[in-house]
Design a protein around this motif. Structure first.
Motif, PDB file in Angstrom:
ATOM      1  N   ASP A  11      51.460 -29.971  54.491  1.00  8.92           N
ATOM      2  CA  ASP A  11      50.912 -31.329  54.525  1.00  8.92           C
ATOM      3  C   ASP A  11      49.982 -31.610  53.345  1.00  8.92           C
ATOM      4  O   ASP A  11      49.298 -32.635  53.320  1.00  8.92           O
ATOM      5  CB  ASP A  11      50.164 -31.573  55.837  1.00  8.92           C
ATOM      6  N   GLU A  12      49.945 -30.728  52.343  1.00 14.00           N
ATOM      7  CA  GLU A  12      49.047 -30.880  51.209  1.00 14.00           C
ATOM      8  C   GLU A  12      49.815 -31.108  49.914  1.00 14.00           C
ATOM      9  O   GLU A  12      50.957 -30.671  49.761  1.00 14.00           O
ATOM     10  CB  GLU A  12      48.189 -29.612  51.028  1.00 14.00           C
ATOM     11  N   LEU A  13      49.134 -31.755  48.971  1.00 12.44           N
ATOM     12  CA  LEU A  13      49.626 -31.787  47.602  1.00 12.44           C
ATOM     13  C   LEU A  13      48.464 -31.469  46.666  1.00 12.44           C
ATOM     14  O   LEU A  13      47.299 -31.724  46.988  1.00 12.44           O
ATOM     15  CB  LEU A  13      50.269 -33.132  47.256  1.00 12.44           C
ATOM     16  N   MET A  14      48.788 -30.862  45.535  1.00 12.96           N
ATOM     17  CA  MET A  14      47.754 -30.537  44.554  1.00 12.96           C
ATOM     18  C   MET A  14      47.381 -31.801  43.803  1.00 12.96           C
ATOM     19  O   MET A  14      48.253 -32.517  43.318  1.00 12.96           O
ATOM     20  CB  MET A  14      48.237 -29.466  43.579  1.00 12.96           C
ATOM     21  N   THR A  15      46.088 -32.064  43.709  1.00 13.06           N
ATOM     22  CA  THR A  15      45.622 -33.258  43.018  1.00 13.06           C
ATOM     23  C   THR A  15      44.957 -32.954  41.675  1.00 13.06           C
ATOM     24  O   THR A  15      44.919 -33.821  40.801  1.00 13.06           O
ATOM     25  CB  THR A  15      44.635 -34.034  43.901  1.00 13.06           C
ATOM     26  N   ALA A  16      44.419 -31.741  41.499  1.00 13.55           N
ATOM     27  CA  ALA A  16      43.731 -31.446  40.248  1.00 13.55           C
ATOM     28  C   ALA A  16      43.556 -29.946  40.069  1.00 13.55           C
ATOM     29  O   ALA A  16      43.626 -29.162  41.025  1.00 13.55           O
ATOM     30  CB  ALA A  16      42.366 -32.130  40.210  1.00 13.55           C
ATOM     31  N   ILE A  17      43.311 -29.579  38.823  1.00 15.45           N
ATOM     32  CA  ILE A  17      42.880 -28.232  38.458  1.00 15.45           C
ATOM     33  C   ILE A  17      41.447 -28.379  37.945  1.00 15.45           C
ATOM     34  O   ILE A  17      41.164 -29.227  37.084  1.00 15.45           O
ATOM     35  CB  ILE A  17      43.791 -27.606  37.380  1.00 15.45           C
ATOM     36  N   LEU A  18      40.540 -27.582  38.475  1.00 10.51           N
ATOM     37  CA  LEU A  18      39.117 -27.669  38.140  1.00 10.51           C
ATOM     38  C   LEU A  18      38.704 -26.457  37.321  1.00 10.51           C
ATOM     39  O   LEU A  18      38.951 -25.314  37.724  1.00 10.51           O
ATOM     40  CB  LEU A  18      38.285 -27.749  39.426  1.00 10.51           C
ATOM     41  N   VAL A  19      38.079 -26.709  36.181  1.00 12.66           N
ATOM     42  CA  VAL A  19      37.690 -25.636  35.270  1.00 12.66           C
ATOM     43  C   VAL A  19      36.194 -25.719  35.017  1.00 12.66           C
ATOM     44  O   VAL A  19      35.704 -26.713  34.437  1.00 12.66           O
ATOM     45  CB  VAL A  19      38.447 -25.742  33.934  1.00 12.66           C
ATOM     46  N   PRO A  20      35.416 -24.707  35.430  1.00 10.44           N
ATOM     47  CA  PRO A  20      33.971 -24.739  35.177  1.00 10.44           C
ATOM     48  C   PRO A  20      33.669 -24.602  33.688  1.00 10.44           C
ATOM     49  O   PRO A  20      34.376 -23.917  32.954  1.00 10.44           O
ATOM     50  CB  PRO A  20      33.455 -23.531  35.966  1.00 10.44           C
ATOM     51  N   LYS A  21      32.606 -25.258  33.259  1.00 15.60           N
ATOM     52  CA  LYS A  21      32.199 -25.118  31.861  1.00 15.60           C
ATOM     53  C   LYS A  21      31.576 -23.736  31.654  1.00 15.60           C
ATOM     54  O   LYS A  21      30.802 -23.268  32.491  1.00 15.60           O
ATOM     55  CB  LYS A  21      31.182 -26.214  31.506  1.00 15.60           C
ATOM     56  N   PRO A  22      31.932 -23.057  30.559  1.00 11.20           N
ATOM     57  CA  PRO A  22      31.352 -21.728  30.334  1.00 11.20           C
ATOM     58  C   PRO A  22      29.855 -21.815  30.089  1.00 11.20           C
ATOM     59  O   PRO A  22      29.336 -22.816  29.590  1.00 11.20           O
ATOM     60  CB  PRO A  22      32.099 -21.230  29.090  1.00 11.20           C
ATOM     61  N   ALA A  23      29.170 -20.738  30.432  1.00  8.24           N
ATOM     62  CA  ALA A  23      27.719 -20.705  30.276  1.00  8.24           C
ATOM     63  C   ALA A  23      27.304 -20.508  28.824  1.00  8.24           C
ATOM     64  O   ALA A  23      26.192 -20.872  28.432  1.00  8.24           O
ATOM     65  CB  ALA A  23      27.131 -19.592  31.143  1.00  8.24           C
ATOM     66  N   HIS A  24      28.183 -19.894  28.027  1.00  5.52           N
ATOM     67  CA  HIS A  24      27.878 -19.591  26.628  1.00  5.52           C
ATOM     68  C   HIS A  24      29.045 -20.038  25.749  1.00  5.52           C
ATOM     69  O   HIS A  24      30.093 -20.431  26.265  1.00  5.52           O
ATOM     70  CB  HIS A  24      27.636 -18.091  26.448  1.00  5.52           C
ATOM     71  N   ALA A  25      28.863 -19.974  24.456  1.00  8.59           N
ATOM     72  CA  ALA A  25      29.947 -20.301  23.528  1.00  8.59           C
ATOM     73  C   ALA A  25      31.161 -19.441  23.854  1.00  8.59           C
ATOM     74  O   ALA A  25      31.048 -18.221  24.025  1.00  8.59           O
ATOM     75  CB  ALA A  25      29.485 -20.067  22.093  1.00  8.59           C
ATOM     76  N   ALA A  26      32.323 -20.074  23.957  1.00 12.61           N
ATOM     77  CA  ALA A  26      33.513 -19.357  24.412  1.00 12.61           C
ATOM     78  C   ALA A  26      34.626 -19.445  23.377  1.00 12.61           C
ATOM     79  O   ALA A  26      34.764 -20.443  22.654  1.00 12.61           O
ATOM     80  CB  ALA A  26      33.999 -19.923  25.744  1.00 12.61           C
ATOM     81  N   ARG A  27      35.402 -18.393  23.320  1.00 15.56           N
ATOM     82  CA  ARG A  27      36.591 -18.343  22.477  1.00 15.56           C
ATOM     83  C   ARG A  27      37.750 -17.838  23.331  1.00 15.56           C
ATOM     84  O   ARG A  27      37.551 -16.985  24.198  1.00 15.56           O
ATOM     85  CB  ARG A  27      36.340 -17.443  21.267  1.00 15.56           C
ATOM     86  N   ALA A  28      38.945 -18.362  23.115  1.00 11.73           N
ATOM     87  CA  ALA A  28      40.075 -18.045  23.983  1.00 11.73           C
ATOM     88  C   ALA A  28      41.342 -17.875  23.165  1.00 11.73           C
ATOM     89  O   ALA A  28      41.486 -18.444  22.075  1.00 11.73           O
ATOM     90  CB  ALA A  28      40.267 -19.135  25.034  1.00 11.73           C
ATOM     91  N   ALA A  29      42.288 -17.100  23.729  1.00  9.78           N
ATOM     92  CA  ALA A  29      43.549 -16.836  23.040  1.00  9.78           C
ATOM     93  C   ALA A  29      44.658 -16.625  24.065  1.00  9.78           C
ATOM     94  O   ALA A  29      44.392 -16.346  25.245  1.00  9.78           O
ATOM     95  CB  ALA A  29      43.429 -15.614  22.137  1.00  9.78           C
ATOM     96  N   PHE A  30      45.897 -16.745  23.608  1.00  8.28           N
ATOM     97  CA  PHE A  30      47.079 -16.532  24.440  1.00  8.28           C
ATOM     98  C   PHE A  30      48.177 -15.968  23.564  1.00  8.28           C
ATOM     99  O   PHE A  30      48.462 -16.501  22.492  1.00  8.28           O
ATOM    100  CB  PHE A  30      47.537 -17.855  25.066  1.00  8.28           C
ATOM    101  N   LEU A  31      48.770 -14.870  24.004  1.00 10.09           N
ATOM    102  CA  LEU A  31      49.877 -14.228  23.286  1.00 10.09           C
ATOM    103  C   LEU A  31      51.040 -14.041  24.239  1.00 10.09           C
ATOM    104  O   LEU A  31      50.857 -13.591  25.372  1.00 10.09           O
ATOM    105  CB  LEU A  31      49.441 -12.869  22.721  1.00 10.09           C
ATOM    106  N   LYS A  32      52.233 -14.365  23.757  1.00 10.17           N
ATOM    107  CA  LYS A  32      53.433 -14.299  24.597  1.00 10.17           C
ATOM    108  C   LYS A  32      54.521 -13.535  23.866  1.00 10.17           C
ATOM    109  O   LYS A  32      54.777 -13.784  22.686  1.00 10.17           O
ATOM    110  CB  LYS A  32      53.906 -15.721  24.927  1.00 10.17           C
ATOM    111  N   LEU A  33      55.162 -12.614  24.570  1.00  5.20           N
ATOM    112  CA  LEU A  33      56.277 -11.859  24.004  1.00  5.20           C
ATOM    113  C   LEU A  33      57.559 -12.259  24.709  1.00  5.20           C
ATOM    114  O   LEU A  33      57.656 -12.206  25.941  1.00  5.20           O
ATOM    115  CB  LEU A  33      56.049 -10.357  24.182  1.00  5.20           C
TER     116      LEU A  33
END
Length: 281
Positions: A158-180
Motif C-alpha cells: 500500500d506504499e509508494l516511494m516519494t523521495a530519497i533523503l540525503v543528509p548534508k555532510p558535517a565536513h567538506a566531502a569528496r565522492a567517487a564511483f567506479l564501475k567495471l
C-alpha cells in the motif's frame, strides 16, 4: 501489454488511495518494467505515477537534500549539486544510454532492487534514506534497511516511494564511483565501488565505502571505513584496503564473471577509489 486496469493519478492522495484499495504494479520510468515483460504475462493492474509532478526534482530542506522519487538520472547528471554527489552523478552517466537516463528514475532503480543497480552504492555512501507514503501516513527507512535482497524491498503493497533523503555532510566531502563492465556503457556491472570521505584539517573525519554487484545487496565496508578515519587524506589511503575488508561480500558466478574475478576486481576498484578520493584537492 497487460489486460488489467491502468490508472495515472495526478495527485499523491489519489495514488495512495488506490494502493489502499487494491493490488497495483507501480510504474515510474518503466525502463525495468517493460523489458521484463516482452513475453506473455499474467494480467496486472498498472498504477502509473508519472503524473505526480511534485515527485520530481532536487531541493535543499534544512539539514538534508530531498530528491523526488521521479527524479531522472539525467536530472542528477545535470543538476547543480555539491561535491558529495559526485559519485552519484558519475553513476547517473553510466545507467544505460542517454534515452534510459532521460526516462529512468531513482525510485525505480531502488525499488527494482537489482544487485547490480548502479544507484545503490553511491546512495549508501551518502547515508540516504527513502521516504514511503501510504494512506496511513509517511515513514522513512535507511536505504540499507529498505533493500532486503535480490528484487526484494521493505516497501509494503500500500506504499509508494516519494523521495530519497540525503543528509548534508558535517565536513567538506569528496565522492567517487567506479564501475567495471565488459564495456564502458550500456552494460550491467561486474562490480562497482562508491566512496565518500569527509575531510577536516587534512584528515579523514568520516568514510563510507560501498561495493555493488558482489552480493545480493550492495554492501558497505565498515572495517575499512573505521581504518580510514583519522588518516591523512592522500593517495596513500589506497594502501589501507585489504582482502579482509571485503569479507562480507558474496560474489556469484554468472555469465559476466566468476566469483574469484569479482572478488579480486572489487579490491582493485576499492584501492583505485581510495587513491582518487585521497588525491582530490
Amino acid at each position: 501489454m497487460s489486460d488489467g486496469q491502468y490508472l495515472r493519478p495526478e495527485r499523491l492522495e489519489d495514488a495512495v488511495a488506490a494502493l489502499r484499495d487494491g493490488a497495483w504494479t507501480l510504474l515510474a520510468g518503466g525502463t525495468d518494467h517493460y523489458p521484463a515483460r516482452v513475453t506473455a504475462q499474467r494480467p496486472e493492474d498498472i498504477l502509473d505515477i508519472t503524473g505526480l509532478a511534485g515527485l520530481r526534482g532536487i531541493a535543499e530542506a534544512g539539514d538534508h537534500f530531498r530528491i523526488g522519487a521521479l527524479t531522472s538520472w539525467s536530472d542528477i547528471a545535470e543538476g547543480d549539486l555539491p561535491p558529495c554527489f559526485d559519485g552519484l552523478r558519475r553513476a547517473a552517466r553510466e545507467v544505460g544510454g542517454m534515452q534510459i537516463q532521460n526516462r529512468a528514475t531513482l525510485a525505480g532503480n531502488l525499488c527494482n532492487a537489482s544487485p547490480a543497480a548502479d544507484g545503490v552504492p553511491p546512495l549508501l555512501t551518502l547515508d540516504a534514506s527513502v521516504e514511503l507514503a501510504s494512506a496511513h501516513g509517511v515513514r522513512s527507512l535507511p536505504l540499507g534497511e529498505f533493500i532486503l535482497g535480490n528484487r526484494r524491498t521493505a516497501r509494503r503493497p500500500d506504499e509508494l516511494m516519494t523521495a530519497i533523503l540525503v543528509p548534508k555532510p558535517a565536513h567538506a566531502a569528496r565522492a567517487a564511483f567506479l564501475k567495471l563492465g565488459a564495456r564502458k556503457y550500456l552494460v550491467i556491472s561486474i562490480t562497482m565501488v562508491a566512496g565518500l570521505l569527509e575531510v577536516k584539517d587534512g584528515r579523514v573525519a568520516a568514510a563510507r565505502i560501498a561495493v555493488g554487484a558482489c552480493s545480493a545487496v550492495a554492501q558497505r565496508l565498515p572495517a575499512l571505513e573505521a581504518a580510514l578515519v583519522g588518516q591523512t587524506a592522500g593517495p596513500g589511503l589506497a594502501g589501507l584496503a585489504a582482502e579482509e575488508h571485503l569479507a562480507g561480500l558474496a560474489p556469484i558466478d554468472d555469465i559476466r564473471a566468476d566469483t574469484g574475478y569479482r572478488q579480486d576486481a572489487a579490491l582493485v576498484l576499492v584501492k583505485r577509489c581510495l587513491a582518487e578520493l585521497g588525491s582530490t584537492v
